[in-house]
Design an enzyme around this catalytic site. Structure first.
Site, short mmCIF file in Angstrom:
data_model
loop_
_atom_site.label_atom_id
_atom_site.label_comp_id
_atom_site.label_asym_id
_atom_site.label_seq_id
_atom_site.Cartn_x
_atom_site.Cartn_y
_atom_site.Cartn_z
N ILE A 27 0.88 -1.17 0.00
CA ILE A 27 0.00 0.00 0.00
C ILE A 27 0.91 1.21 0.00
O ILE A 27 1.75 1.37 0.90
CB ILE A 27 -0.92 0.03 1.23
CG1 ILE A 27 -1.83 -1.19 1.26
CG2 ILE A 27 -1.74 1.32 1.24
CD1 ILE A 27 -2.67 -1.30 2.52
N GLU A 74 5.61 -7.42 1.98
CA GLU A 74 6.15 -8.37 2.95
C GLU A 74 5.51 -8.16 4.32
O GLU A 74 5.17 -9.13 5.00
CB GLU A 74 7.68 -8.21 3.06
CG GLU A 74 8.42 -8.54 1.80
CD GLU A 74 8.69 -7.34 0.90
OE1 GLU A 74 9.68 -7.37 0.15
OE2 GLU A 74 7.90 -6.36 0.93
#
Length: 132
Positions: free
Chosen positions: A45, A56
Site C-alpha cells: 500500500i 512483505e
C-alpha cells in the site's frame, strides 16, 4: 529450495490500482512459506505521506494472525512479476520475529536466492543473542 510457487502466488495478487489521489495499492505482491508449510500473501500500500506498508509486512501480518512467526522462504514481486529484495525495514522485521528467520530463503532478484543473514550481515541483535 525452489521459490517458483511462492513467486507465482505473489504475481497473481500483484495488480496495482489507484484508490484515490493519495493511495495506490497492489504494485508489489509477496508470498511467504512458514516452517510449518503454510503460505501467506500480502500486497503493498503506497500513500502520499509514507503511511503505507510493504507487501512483505502485509504477508507477515497475515502469518502472525494465524499464530506463526518462523519463515522458511519469502518472495516479493513487482508488477511485471520480477523478484525484488525486501527493504531494510522488512529485513529487520523478519529478523526480529525469530532468530531462526536469519535462515529464511529470500529471492532477491529473478533466480537469485540468499539467506536473510546474507543481506542483514551486521545484525545488531547478535550482541543480545543470549537474551533473544
Amino acid at each position: 529450495m525452489d521459490t517458483t510457487i511462492l513467486k507465482q502466488m505473489a504475481r497473481l495478487i500483484t495488480n496495482e490500482k489507484q484508490l484515490n489521489e493519495f493511495i495506490t495499492y497492489g504494485g508489489v505482491g509477496a508470498a511467504l512459506e512458514t516452517i510449518d508449510g503454510n503460505i501467506y500473501t500480502g500486497i503493498s500500500i503506497d500513500t502520499a505521506c509514507s503511511m503505507g506498508f510493504c507487501a512483505e509486512h502485509s504477508a507477515i501480518a497475515e502469518m502472525l494472525k494465524h499464530g506463526e512467526h518462523k519463515i522458511k522462504a519469502l518472495v516479493a514481486v513487482d508488477s511485471e512479476g520480477h523478484a525484488v529484495p525486501p527493504c531494510g525495514r522488512c529485513r529487520e522485521l523478519i529478523s526480529q520475529l525469530s532468530s531462526t528467520n536469519l535462515q529464511t530463503i529470500i529471492e532477491v532478484q529473478d533466480g537469485v536466492q540468499v539467506l536473510l543473514s546474507e543481506i542483514l550481515p551486521y545484525d545488531w541483535k547478535k550482541s543480545l543473542s543470549d537474551q533473544w
